[in-house]
Design an enzyme around this catalytic site. Sequence first.
Site, PDB file in Angstrom:
ATOM      1  N   THR A 177       0.810  -1.200  -0.023  1.00 53.84           N
ATOM      2  CA  THR A 177       0.016   0.068  -0.081  1.00 53.84           C
ATOM      3  C   THR A 177       0.876   1.231  -0.085  1.00 53.84           C
ATOM      4  O   THR A 177       2.102   1.154   0.312  1.00 53.84           O
ATOM      5  CB  THR A 177      -0.912  -0.010   1.364  1.00 53.84           C
ATOM      6  OG1 THR A 177      -0.110   0.015   2.418  1.00 53.84           O
ATOM      7  CG2 THR A 177      -1.867  -1.099   1.323  1.00 53.84           C
ATOM      8  N   ASP A 178       0.486   2.289  -0.463  1.00 48.07           N
ATOM      9  CA  ASP A 178       0.981   3.639  -0.587  1.00 48.07           C
ATOM     10  C   ASP A 178       0.788   4.267   0.968  1.00 48.07           C
ATOM     11  O   ASP A 178      -0.178   4.071   1.607  1.00 48.07           O
ATOM     12  CB  ASP A 178       0.630   4.555  -1.460  1.00 48.07           C
ATOM     13  CG  ASP A 178       0.959   4.112  -3.047  1.00 48.07           C
ATOM     14  OD1 ASP A 178       2.027   3.259  -2.812  1.00 48.07           O
ATOM     15  OD2 ASP A 178       0.179   4.119  -3.846  1.00 48.07           O
TER      16      ASP A 178
END
Length: 74
Positions: A25-26
């Site tokens: 995930t960012d």
Amino acid sequence: VQGALEAAVLAFAGEAVRLAAAGRTDAGVHATGQVAHLDLARDWPERTVMEALNARLGSARVAVLSAERVGEDF
């Protein structure tokens, strides 16, 4: 998430581990349902690992919802 968990493991078990996670995930994006794997030298009870990591995650906005032993081929 990875950095927070690796830091929590170091604080809990005194081990520098490399977390292997299913996907990524960012920054700032939720990781609900994220699955990750790490190897510890000591054979800790699963509940102890989960509770110890959560205690050391503090304000990281990350929580371990369960911990399970898995086979070597996981």
